[in-house]
Scaffold this motif. Structure first.
Motif, PDB file in Angstrom:
ATOM      1  N   PRO A 320       0.830  -1.212   0.000  1.00 56.23           N
ATOM      2  CA  PRO A 320       0.000   0.000   0.000  1.00 56.23           C
ATOM      3  C   PRO A 320       0.860   1.257   0.000  1.00 56.23           C
ATOM      4  CG  PRO A 320       0.031  -1.010   2.180  1.00 56.23           C
ATOM      5  CD  PRO A 320       0.709  -1.979   1.247  1.00 56.23           C
ATOM      6  N   PRO A 321       0.286   2.404  -0.380  1.00 56.61           N
ATOM      7  CA  PRO A 321       1.048   3.654  -0.381  1.00 56.61           C
ATOM      8  C   PRO A 321       1.644   3.962   0.999  1.00 56.61           C
ATOM      9  CG  PRO A 321      -1.033   3.942  -1.534  1.00 56.61           C
ATOM     10  CD  PRO A 321      -1.086   2.597  -0.894  1.00 56.61           C
ATOM     11  N   LEU A 322       2.812   4.586   0.976  1.00 53.65           N
ATOM     12  CA  LEU A 322       3.516   4.941   2.201  1.00 53.65           C
ATOM     13  C   LEU A 322       3.462   6.454   2.401  1.00 53.65           C
ATOM     14  CD1 LEU A 322       6.684   2.714   1.631  1.00 53.65           C
ATOM     15  CD2 LEU A 322       4.694   2.174   3.045  1.00 53.65           C
ATOM     16  N   THR A 323       3.268   6.893   3.632  1.00 53.23           N
ATOM     17  CA  THR A 323       3.207   8.329   3.918  1.00 53.23           C
ATOM     18  C   THR A 323       4.007   8.638   5.175  1.00 53.23           C
ATOM     19  OG1 THR A 323       1.198   8.181   5.276  1.00 53.23           O
ATOM     20  CG2 THR A 323       0.899   8.505   2.908  1.00 53.23           C
ATOM     21  N   GLU A 324       4.513   9.863   5.236  1.00 50.33           N
ATOM     22  CA  GLU A 324       5.222  10.317   6.440  1.00 50.33           C
ATOM     23  C   GLU A 324       5.008  11.816   6.608  1.00 50.33           C
ATOM     24  OE1 GLU A 324       9.615  10.143   8.635  1.00 50.33           O
ATOM     25  OE2 GLU A 324       9.284   9.095   6.739  1.00 50.33           O
ATOM     26  N   LEU A 325       4.563  12.212   7.799  1.00 50.28           N
ATOM     27  CA  LEU A 325       4.321  13.610   8.116  1.00 50.28           C
ATOM     28  C   LEU A 325       5.360  14.070   9.128  1.00 50.28           C
ATOM     29  CD1 LEU A 325       2.460  16.073   7.704  1.00 50.28           C
ATOM     30  CD2 LEU A 325       1.110  15.260   9.663  1.00 50.28           C
ATOM     31  N   LEU A 326       6.166  15.061   8.736  1.00 48.00           N
ATOM     32  CA  LEU A 326       7.223  15.588   9.594  1.00 48.00           C
ATOM     33  C   LEU A 326       6.715  16.816  10.347  1.00 48.00           C
ATOM     34  CD1 LEU A 326      10.149  15.477   6.985  1.00 48.00           C
ATOM     35  CD2 LEU A 326       9.465  13.688   8.597  1.00 48.00           C
ATOM     36  N   GLU A 327       7.136  16.956  11.586  1.00 49.11           N
ATOM     37  CA  GLU A 327       6.773  18.132  12.377  1.00 49.11           C
ATOM     38  C   GLU A 327       7.935  19.123  12.366  1.00 49.11           C
ATOM     39  OE1 GLU A 327       3.915  18.909  13.647  1.00 49.11           O
ATOM     40  OE2 GLU A 327       2.901  16.993  13.292  1.00 49.11           O
ATOM     41  N   ALA A 328       7.625  20.392  12.110  1.00 47.35           N
ATOM     42  CA  ALA A 328       8.638  21.439  12.136  1.00 47.35           C
ATOM     43  C   ALA A 328       8.932  21.832  13.586  1.00 47.35           C
ATOM     44  CB  ALA A 328       8.174  22.654  11.347  1.00 47.35           C
ATOM     45  N   GLU A 329      10.171  22.189  13.830  1.00 48.47           N
ATOM     46  CA  GLU A 329      10.603  22.616  15.165  1.00 48.47           C
ATOM     47  C   GLU A 329      10.584  24.146  15.221  1.00 48.47           C
ATOM     48  OE1 GLU A 329      14.698  22.392  17.903  1.00 48.47           O
ATOM     49  OE2 GLU A 329      14.668  21.681  15.818  1.00 48.47           O
ATOM     50  N   LEU A 330       9.994  24.714  16.272  1.00 45.17           N
ATOM     51  CA  LEU A 330      10.007  26.170  16.447  1.00 45.17           C
ATOM     52  C   LEU A 330      11.268  26.557  17.215  1.00 45.17           C
ATOM     53  CD1 LEU A 330       8.495  28.865  16.020  1.00 45.17           C
ATOM     54  CD2 LEU A 330       7.486  28.521  18.281  1.00 45.17           C
ATOM     55  N   THR A 331      12.177  27.246  16.540  1.00 42.71           N
ATOM     56  CA  THR A 331      13.423  27.682  17.161  1.00 42.71           C
ATOM     57  C   THR A 331      13.362  29.192  17.371  1.00 42.71           C
ATOM     58  OG1 THR A 331      14.494  27.978  15.008  1.00 42.71           O
ATOM     59  CG2 THR A 331      14.730  25.833  16.060  1.00 42.71           C
ATOM     60  N   VAL A 332      13.703  29.641  18.575  1.00 40.68           N
ATOM     61  CA  VAL A 332      13.607  31.060  18.917  1.00 40.68           C
ATOM     62  C   VAL A 332      14.933  31.752  18.629  1.00 40.68           C
ATOM     63  CG1 VAL A 332      13.140  32.734  20.748  1.00 40.68           C
ATOM     64  CG2 VAL A 332      11.884  30.559  20.683  1.00 40.68           C
ATOM     65  N   GLY A 333      14.854  32.821  17.839  1.00 36.73           N
ATOM     66  CA  GLY A 333      16.036  33.599  17.494  1.00 36.73           C
ATOM     67  C   GLY A 333      15.923  35.036  17.971  1.00 36.73           C
ATOM     68  N   ARG A 334      16.670  35.920  17.303  1.00 33.63           N
ATOM     69  CA  ARG A 334      16.735  37.319  17.722  1.00 33.63           C
ATOM     70  C   ARG A 334      15.678  38.193  17.058  1.00 33.63           C
ATOM     71  NH1 ARG A 334      22.227  36.100  16.603  1.00 33.63           N
ATOM     72  NH2 ARG A 334      22.216  37.414  14.728  1.00 33.63           N
ATOM     73  N   SER A 335      14.809  37.614  16.254  1.00 29.34           N
ATOM     74  CA  SER A 335      13.897  38.423  15.442  1.00 29.34           C
ATOM     75  C   SER A 335      12.525  38.634  16.073  1.00 29.34           C
ATOM     76  CB  SER A 335      13.715  37.776  14.059  1.00 29.34           C
ATOM     77  OG  SER A 335      13.021  36.546  14.183  1.00 29.34           O
ATOM     78  N   THR A 336      12.296  38.134  17.284  1.00 27.49           N
ATOM     79  CA  THR A 336      10.983  38.288  17.911  1.00 27.49           C
ATOM     80  C   THR A 336      11.117  38.889  19.301  1.00 27.49           C
ATOM     81  OG1 THR A 336      11.139  35.951  18.557  1.00 27.49           O
ATOM     82  CG2 THR A 336       9.760  36.479  16.653  1.00 27.49           C
ATOM     83  N   GLY A 337      10.111  39.641  19.668  1.00 26.40           N
ATOM     84  CA  GLY A 337      10.030  40.238  20.990  1.00 26.40           C
ATOM     85  C   GLY A 337       8.621  40.724  21.253  1.00 26.40           C
ATOM     86  N   PRO A 338       8.361  41.265  22.466  1.00 29.96           N
ATOM     87  CA  PRO A 338       7.017  41.736  22.794  1.00 29.96           C
ATOM     88  C   PRO A 338       6.547  42.821  21.822  1.00 29.96           C
ATOM     89  CG  PRO A 338       8.399  41.612  24.746  1.00 29.96           C
ATOM     90  CD  PRO A 338       9.311  41.406  23.570  1.00 29.96           C
ATOM     91  N   ALA A 339       5.241  42.837  21.588  1.00 26.96           N
ATOM     92  CA  ALA A 339       4.676  43.871  20.719  1.00 26.96           C
ATOM     93  C   ALA A 339       4.926  45.241  21.327  1.00 26.96           C
ATOM     94  CB  ALA A 339       3.185  43.634  20.542  1.00 26.96           C
ATOM     95  N   PRO A 340       5.341  46.218  20.525  1.00 26.92           N
ATOM     96  CA  PRO A 340       5.564  47.563  21.065  1.00 26.92           C
ATOM     97  C   PRO A 340       4.261  48.237  21.465  1.00 26.92           C
ATOM     98  CG  PRO A 340       5.725  47.594  18.672  1.00 26.92           C
ATOM     99  CD  PRO A 340       5.572  46.152  19.074  1.00 26.92           C
ATOM    100  N   ASN A 341       4.340  49.074  22.488  1.00 25.31           N
ATOM    101  CA  ASN A 341       3.169  49.842  22.904  1.00 25.31           C
ATOM    102  C   ASN A 341       2.954  50.989  21.920  1.00 25.31           C
ATOM    103  OD1 ASN A 341       2.632  48.348  25.268  1.00 25.31           O
ATOM    104  ND2 ASN A 341       4.255  49.451  26.349  1.00 25.31           N
ATOM    105  N   ARG A 342       1.745  51.097  21.419  1.00 18.82           N
ATOM    106  CA  ARG A 342       1.427  52.168  20.487  1.00 18.82           C
ATOM    107  C   ARG A 342       0.309  53.026  21.048  1.00 18.82           C
ATOM    108  NH1 ARG A 342       1.537  49.120  14.547  1.00 18.82           N
ATOM    109  NH2 ARG A 342       3.790  48.928  14.394  1.00 18.82           N
TER     110      ARG A 342
END
Length: 343
Positions: A320-342
């Motif tokens: 029968p057909p073969l399938t594989e579902l991979l999960e992506a890993e969330l890696t935290v870098g320098r590009s995110t931070g708290p939303a600025p107050n406006r």
């Protein structure tokens, strides 16, 4: 060292050595290990043409590459996938056949491969939501496996995919947890299945927090650096500009960063960015600390795994057909931070 020389060295018949190398069950485990060790020690590589004659197979896998005005296929990501697939082919004794054809000539290319019998299976790239190539290959009867999935195809087929919906839902949740409410989606072309699934994950996360998706913050296009750059320039001129961007490719994310810096804003402070990172061998997301917070899944590893999946299908006819579902890993870098107050 050829098969005859290896057989003489081991004091075994060529038939026994060949069967041991190809995993035939009638060869004892001790003999198989002895043959494999000698083959490795003496750098023996099987003759692909001889193996093809012995098995009745071409010992090759086909990749049909469409040449069109849209270049989702012809990019560096495809090169890394092919490198990974090539490693698995080499280990299993298969060659790779690349066929570049005009977009409208793909059907003819698949039929010619069957007629020439020059491949044992085909890898199908960049599936669309309604992809006519899948029923075509099912009708032809040649083993195939898809890098990705086609949402609107209901009949079973072999595939390997990243869980794009889950990855982008998680990424959007991460930004929402940081207080961002104006999140711009910089997506790929949404006729492509992966992009459709990513938008679905993004929208699901917003709706779960009671935030209606804003069509003015949702973009789809070819994932180039210029596309990322122009999207930021366009959206930052809005009366209520986004404080965060969710990007479908690290290549486009470099354009996003360039536009942010040109505007005099600081990445990770005034503006946050999450991108999908295919972990390209030549284009790393930083060194010790990632530049971008990212949903990370190696396209090279996907190439290795999909090639192995297809070879298994080829070598076990009728399975029968073969399938594989991979999960992506969330890696935290320098590009995110708290939303600025406006104000």
């Amino acid at each position: 060292m050829n098969l005859k020389q290896l057989s003489a060295h081991l004091g075994l018949s060529q038939t026994t050595v060949s069967r041991a190398l190809n995993g035939y069950p009638e060869v004892s485990e001790d003999t198989r290990k002895r043959v494999m060790q000698a083959a490795e020690q003496h750098n023996y590589r099987p003759n692909t043409r001889a193996k093809a004659l012995a098995t009745g197979r071409a010992m090759a896998i086909g990749h049909v590459i469409p040449l069109s005005s849209q270049h989702e296929m012809m990019n560096p990501i495809f090169g890394d996938f092919i490198s990974g697939a090539g490693e698995s082919y080499s280990q299993a004794g298969y060659d790779m056949v690349l066929s570049l054809v005009a977009d409208q000539e793909q059907s003819r290319a698949y039929h010619e491969m069957v007629a020439k019998r020059n491949v044992d299976g085909i890898v199908l790239h960049a599936p669309k939501m309604q992809d006519a190539r899948i029923p075509l290959l099912q009708e032809i009867g040649l083993p195939f496996a898809v890098h990705g999935r086609a949402t609107d195809i209901s009949t079973p087929y072999s595939w390997l995919d990243v869980n794009n919906t889950s990855a982008f839902q998680r990424a959007t949740d991460f930004l929402l947890d940081l207080g961002h409410r104006r999140i711009c989606l910089v997506n790929g072309q949404e006729s492509m299945d992966f992009a459709f699934r990513r938008r679905r994950g993004y929208e699901a996360a917003l709706k779960a927090r009671g935030i209606p998706p804003d069509p003015g913050l949702m973009f789809a296009g070819e994932m180039t650096e210029v596309y990322g750059y122009s999207t930021v320039r366009r959206t930052q001129s809005l009366e209520d500009p986004p404080t965060a961007y969710l990007v479908s490719s690290i290549i486009a994310a470099f354009g996003v960063r360039r536009a942010i810096e040109e505007a005099g804003l600081t990445l990770g402070r005034e503006i946050s960015v999450i991108t999908h990172d295919d972990d390209l061998s030549y284009l790393r997301n930083g060194s010790d600390v990632p530049v971008f917070t990212a949903t990370r899944s190696s396209v090279r590893e996907a190439g290795r795994k999909l090639a192995q999946l297809l070879i298994t299908q080829i070598e076990t006819p009728g399975s029968p057909p073969l399938t594989e579902l991979l999960e992506a890993e969330l890696t935290v870098g320098r590009s995110t931070g708290p939303a600025p107050n406006r104000i």
